[in-house]
Design an enzyme around this catalytic site. Structure first.
Site, PDB file in Angstrom:
ATOM      1  N   ARG A 137       0.796  -1.222   0.000  1.00  0.00           N
ATOM      2  CA  ARG A 137       0.000   0.000   0.000  1.00  0.00           C
ATOM      3  C   ARG A 137       0.831   1.276   0.000  1.00  0.00           C
ATOM      4  NH1 ARG A 137      -3.872  -0.166   2.799  1.00  0.00           N
ATOM      5  NH2 ARG A 137      -4.189   1.994   3.413  1.00  0.00           N
TER       6      ARG A 137
ATOM      7  N   LYS B 177       1.012   1.045  -9.202  1.00  0.00           N
ATOM      8  CA  LYS B 177       0.372  -0.143  -8.632  1.00  0.00           C
ATOM      9  C   LYS B 177       1.328  -0.751  -7.604  1.00  0.00           C
ATOM     10  CE  LYS B 177      -1.643  -1.155 -13.177  1.00  0.00           C
ATOM     11  NZ  LYS B 177      -1.705  -2.136 -14.291  1.00  0.00           N
ATOM     12  N   GLY B 178       0.774  -1.419  -6.613  1.00  0.00           N
ATOM     13  CA  GLY B 178       1.611  -2.074  -5.616  1.00  0.00           C
ATOM     14  C   GLY B 178       2.312  -3.295  -6.184  1.00  0.00           C
TER      15      GLY B 178
ATOM     16  N   GLU C 181       4.134  -7.741  -2.831  1.00  0.00           N
ATOM     17  CA  GLU C 181       3.818  -9.126  -2.494  1.00  0.00           C
ATOM     18  C   GLU C 181       3.717 -10.055  -3.697  1.00  0.00           C
ATOM     19  OE1 GLU C 181       0.914  -8.910   1.195  1.00  0.00           O
ATOM     20  OE2 GLU C 181       0.603  -7.240  -0.170  1.00  0.00           O
TER      21      GLU C 181
END
Length: 799
Positions: free
Chosen positions: A532, A723-724, A727
Site C-alpha cells: 500500500r 500499482k503495488g 507481495e
C-alpha cells in the site's frame, strides 16, 4: 510520468550508505539509561496441564530483578484488540500460560535482569512440571468430530473462522451438465517469515507523567499505540511509539505479541525501561507461523477447455493463538478466480485451531489461492491433453473485458496479464524449450517448465487500512522533510518517496529527507502492509501540490509575475523562459516563516501541508506472469533451477531497481518455501527446526539469476498511475516452481499435489509412482538450457 526527472529512473537507494557503513539504528542499538532485559521460560510441551513452575532459585540469582508468572501479569491486561481488527470469532490471547499450555514455545515465565545474559541464566534455573496430554497437531486431527478441543473454554469445536458455502443452483447445474469435472486437493506446508532483524522492543514507563514510551520494530507505530493504550487502559495521548530502523518484516511485525505486551506491563510495574530482543530460536519456533493450508478444488470444463464452473474449499491451520488479520482463507475466496473467466463460482472456508504456534501474516497472506489455482490449471490441462499455456489463454480475461466481476463482490478494473504472458513466453522462448525438453527426455533427463499468473489487489482500502496520509514540510534551509503513515523496513521507501517528492517540488532526491514515523510527529494511519505504499506517495504528492500553489502565490507576489508563468526547477521557483527571475526554496521559506507581512493576502504562514488519500474502488490491481524452468535428478530428487523469468505490470515504475529488488526478494522467498524451508511438527507437536541448521534458507548458490520484463500500464486509481508490487513476487513464485517440478516428473507418472518439494519428498513421489529409483542412463548437459533471445525490454500500453 510526463515531465518527470526522477520517477522511472534507477536512482541509487538513499538508505544504502547508512546501512552498509553500519550506521543504521535498530531497536537493539538503542542505549537507554537504567534499562533492564527480559527473557522467557517457554513450554517444551505442546499440550498439557501446568503442575508447577518453581521460580525461587531464579529469583535469588545475582542481577535478577524480578520473575513473573501468569498470576502476576495476565489480569493487568484491559483489552487485547487494536483499531480495525475484523475478527470472525474471539481471538484467544494471554500474556503467560496459565493452567495449561497450548503449544511448544508458549511463554510460561518472564525474567527481568540487569543483562540478557543474566536473564537467560535465570530462565535455565526455572523448574517447570507439566502433565502432558495428546496434542491436536494437524488439520486432519482438528476437524474430526471427536477431536480434542484446543480451547475447550471458548469453543464447541476447533473452528476459529468459518465461511460456509452459499446455496448456488446455477453452480450445481453447471457441474451436473459439464462434459468434464475434476476434483483435486492441494496442501501447502508451513514455512516461516525470517527477517534479518528479529522482533525487538524497549518499553519505558514514566510514573510521574504517566507516559509510556516505546521503541519497537514494527510496520506502523500508530497500530502499536492503539494496542498498548487499550491493553493497559491508557488514553492514546499517554502512549508514544517510536519506530527506528527496521530490518525486514514481511507481515511478521504488523501485530504485537505476548513478549512485547509483557515488557510494557513490567516497565509500568517497575518504573524502569525493559528491553526484549527476540533471538533466532524464538523467531523460528515461538513466533507467528504462516502458511499451512489445504484447498479442494472442483473445476468443470467443456470439450474445448473452457472453464464452465469452479468451486474451492479452503482449510487452514490457525495454530493455538492466531494473529489478527492472519486468516488467509476469506480473502483467498474473494480473489480466487484471478485473471480467469469463471462464469459460475462458489467457495467456502474454515480456519481451525491446533496445538501449534499461532498463524500469522507473511508477504502475500492470501497467496494460497494463486498457488492452488495455478496448480489446478496445470492438472486440468494435462487431463484434457491441452498445453498448459494454451489452456490459460482460452480462459484469460483480457483488458478490453474489464471491469470484470469476480462473482465474489470484487471487481477488477484493469488487467494486462495477457501482455505479461506474451512477454514472458518470448523471453523464455517457449517453443524452443519444449523442443529441448523432448530431446532431454529422450536422453532420460527430466526438464520442466512451470507458468503462473497472478492478479493482486494492492493498496486495499478497508477498515483500519482505509486511508494514509503524508506531512510535507519545506524547512528554513529549503530542504524537504516528509513523514507519512507508512514506514521503511527494507523496501526502499526512503528512496521511492524521495523521488516522488523531488519531482513534485523540482528538487534533488538528496534534498528530501524521509523521517521514520513516531506517534508524536506522524499522521495517524495503519503503517505499511498490503502493498500500500502508493497511497502515502499519492498523499505526499497532494501535499506538494498544496505547497506549490502557496509558493507560486508568494513568488508571484514578490516578482509581480503571474503564478501561471512559474515553474519549479533545480530548487527554484522561477519564471518559465526567464530562469534568472525567481527565488530559491530557501528564500521562499524565509518569507513564509519569517516575513509574514510580505505574503499576499490569504496565503497561510509557513510551508507545511498534510494530505490524506484512499484508493478509489477499494483496490489497485496489479498482475504478473512467472515462468520457471528446472531439471530434476530422478535418483537424488535434487531440483536445479535453470531459468526464472518474471514479467510484471506495477503501473508506473517509480524506480526499476526497486521494482526488480522487490520482485527478487519475493521470488527467492517462494523458491525457499517450495524447495528448502519447512517448519515441520512431530506427532507430539514439537517443532523440528529451531536453528538455521535445521531450517534451510536458500542462498545465492541455490537461486538462479532472475530475468525481468516490464509492462507499464498506468493505474486508474491514482495520479501517478502506480500499482503495488510488494507481495506479487512471493505469491506467484511457489506455483511456478511447483508446476516446473511437476512438469519435469510427468514422464514418470508422478502427480504433485503437496508441498514441500525437497529431495526426499521428490524421491518418495517417484517411488510411489513406481519409479525404479535408479539414475536414468543419460549424460547430463554441462551447459543446461541455452539462453533464448527473448527480449526483456519494457512494454508500455495505453491507460
Amino acid at each position: 510520468m510526463p515531465g518527470a526527472r526522477f520517477v522511472g529512473q534507477r536512482v541509487a537507494r538513499n538508505e544504502d550508505l547508512r546501512f552498509l557503513t553500519g550506521n543504521g539504528k535498530f531497536v537493539d542499538d538503542l542505549v537507554i539509561p537504567n534499562v533492564l532485559h527480559a527473557a522467557y521460560a517457554r513450554s517444551d510441551v505442546a499440550r498439557g496441564r501446568i503442575v508447577s513452575i518453581d521460580i525461587e532459585e531464579a529469583k535469588a540469582m545475582p542481577g535478577v530483578v524480578a520473575v513473573y508468572l501468569a498470576a502476576d501479569l495476565n489480569h493487568l491486561v484491559q483489552e487485547y484488540t487494536v483499531d480495525g481488527e475484523m475478527l470472525m470469532a474471539p481471538r484467544p490471547y494471554r500474556v503467560l500460560a496459565e493452567g495449561d499450555v497450548k503449544c511448544v514455545g508458549e511463554p510460561l515465565a518472564m525474567v527481568v535482569a540487569e543483562s540478557r545474559y543474566l536473564a537467560e541464566d535465570a530462565v535455565e534455573a526455572i523448574v517447570v512440571e507439566i502433565d502432558p496430554e495428546k496434542p491436536v497437531v494437524s488439520i486432519d486431527e482438528a476437524v474430526l468430530e471427536d477431536a480434542k478441543l484446543v480451547h475447550p473454554d471458548m469453543t464447541e469445536n476447533n473452528l476459529y473462522n468459518v465461511m460456509p458455502a452459499a446455496p448456488n443452483e446455477a453452480l450445481d447445474d453447471a457441474f451436473a451438465t459439464a462434459p468434464h469435472v475434476f476434483t483435486e486437493t492441494f496442501k501447502q506446508h508451513r514455512y516461516l517469515t525470517v527477517p534479518m532483524e528479529t522482533k525487538g522492543i524497549v518499553s519505558s514507563w514514566e510514573p510521574f507523567s504517566e507516559q509510556l514510551t516505546v521503541w519497537v520494530a514494527t510496520q506502523g507505530p500508530h497500530t502499536v499505540r492503539s494496542f498498548f493504550s487499550r491493553a493497559l487502559g491508557l488514553d492514546t495521548s499517554q502512549v508514544r511509539v517510536n519506530m527506528p530502523d527496521v530490518g525486514g518484516s514481511f507481515g511478521l511485525k504488523m501485530n504485537q505479541n505476548e513478549e512485547e505486551l509483557s515488557t510494557a506491563l513490567v516497565s509500568r510495574i517497575l518504573g524502569r525501561p525493559i528491553k526484549w530482543i527476540q533471538d533466532r530460536r524464538e523467531n523460528l519456533m515461538a513466533d507467528e507461523h504462516p502458511r499451512g493450508d489445504w484447498a479442494t478444488i472442483t473445476m468443470a470444463t467443456d470439450d474445448d477447455g473452457k472453464i464452465l464452473a469452479c468451486k474451492v474449499e479452503f482449510t487452514e491451520s490457525a495454530g493455538a493463538y492466531p494473529s489478527p488479520f492472519s486468516s488467509a482463507s476469506i480473502l483467498s475466496c474473494m480473489v480466487f478466480p484471478g485473471p480467469y473467466r469463471m462464469p459460475n463460482f462458489g467457495y467456502s472456508a474454515r480456519s481451525v485451531y491446533t496445538n501449534t504456534m499461532g498463524r500469522g501474516s507473511y508477504r502475500g497472506p492470501w497467496m494460497i489461492e494463486t498457488v492452488v489455482r495455478e496448480q489446478m490449471l496445470d492438472v486440468v490441462a494435462g487431463k484434457l491433453g491441452i498445453d498448459p499455456v494454451e489452456f490459460r489463454r482460452r480462459n484469460l480475461v483480457l483488458n478490453d473485458e474489464v471491469p470484470h466481476d469476480l462473482l465474489t463482490g470484487m471487481v477488477i478494473d484493469q488487467l494486462t496479464v495477457d501482455l505479461n504472458l506474451d512477454q514472458a513466453l518470448k523471453m523464455v522462448d517457449y517453443e524452443a524449450f519444449r523442443r529441448e525438453q523432448e530431446e532431454a527426455r529422450a536422453e532420460g533427463r527430466l526438464l520442466g517448465l512451470g507458468v503462473s499468473l497472478v492478479t493482486e489487489p494492492t493498496a486495499m482500502a478497508f477498515a483500519w487500512m482505509s486511508t494514509d496520509a503524508a506531512h510535507v514540510r519545506i524547512n528554513g534551509g529549503g530542504k524537504v522533510d516528509v513523514v507519512t503513515t507508512a514506514a521503511s523496513h527494507g523496501q526502499s521507501y526512503e528512496t521511492t518517496m524521495a523521488q516522488i517528492v523531488a519531482d513534485e517540488l523540482g528538487v534533488e532526491p538528496s534534498d528530501v529527507r524521509i523521517i521514520q514515523p513516531d506517534t508524536d510527529n506522524s499522521p495517524v494511519g495503519p503503517g505499511t502492509g498490503g502493498s500500500r505504499s502508493l497511497i502515502p506517495m499519492t498523499a505526499a504528492a497532494m501535499a506538494c501540490d498544496e505547497l506549490k500553489e502557496r509558493m507560486r502565490a508568494i513568488v508571484a507576489h514578490a516578482l509581480e509575475a503571474s503564478p501561471d508563468d512559474l515553474e519549479f526547477v533545480d530548487g527554484r521557483v522561477q519564471v518559465a523562459g526567464s530562469p534568472e527571475k525567481g527565488m530559491t526554496l530557501k528564500e521562499v521559506a524565509a518569507k513564509a516563516y519569517a516575513d509574514p507581512h510580505s505574503l499576499p493576502e490569504g496565503v497561510p504562514l509557513g510551508l507545511e501541508a498534510e494530505a490524506r488519500f484512499t484508493t478509489p474502488g477499494g483496490a489497485t490491481w496489479a498482475n504478473a506472469c512467472h515462468i520457471c524452468t528446472c531439471e530434476v535428478d530422478p535418483v537424488t530428487g535434487e531440483v536445479t533451477l535453470l531459468r526464472y523469468i518474471v514479467s510484471e505490470d506495477c503501473g508506473t515504475m517509480v524506480n526499476p531497481n526497486v521494482v526488480e529488488g522487490q520482485i527478487a526478494g519475493g521470488v527467492v522467498q517462494g523458491i525457499g518455501g517450495v524447495l528448502y524451508e519447512h517448519m515441520k511438527y512431530d506427532e507430539d507437536g514439537n517443532p523440528l527446526a529451531s536453528t538455521f541448521v535445521d531450517y534451510l534458507l536458500p542462498t545465492a548458490a541455490e537461486v538462479v539469476d532472475i530475468e525481468y520484463g516490464h509492462v507499464e500500464t498506468p493505474a486508474p486509481t491514482n495520479p501517478h498511475g502506480i500499482k503495488g508490487l510488494g507481495e506479487g513476487g512471493a505469491i506467484a513464485s511457489p506455483p511456478a516452481v511447483i508446476n516446473a517440478v511437476a512438469d519435469a516428473l510427468r514422464p514418470l507418472g508422478v502427480e504433485v499435489r503437496d508441498q514441500p518439494l525437497g529431495p526426499a519428498d521428490i524421491v518418495d513421489l517417484i517411488v510411489a509412482a513406481g519409479g525404479a529409483g535408479r539414475r536414468h542412463p543419460c549424460r547430463r548437459s554441462d551447459a543446461g538450457l541455452a539462453r533464448s533471445v527473448g527480449s526483456g525490454r519494457t512494454l508500455r500500453s495505453r491507460k
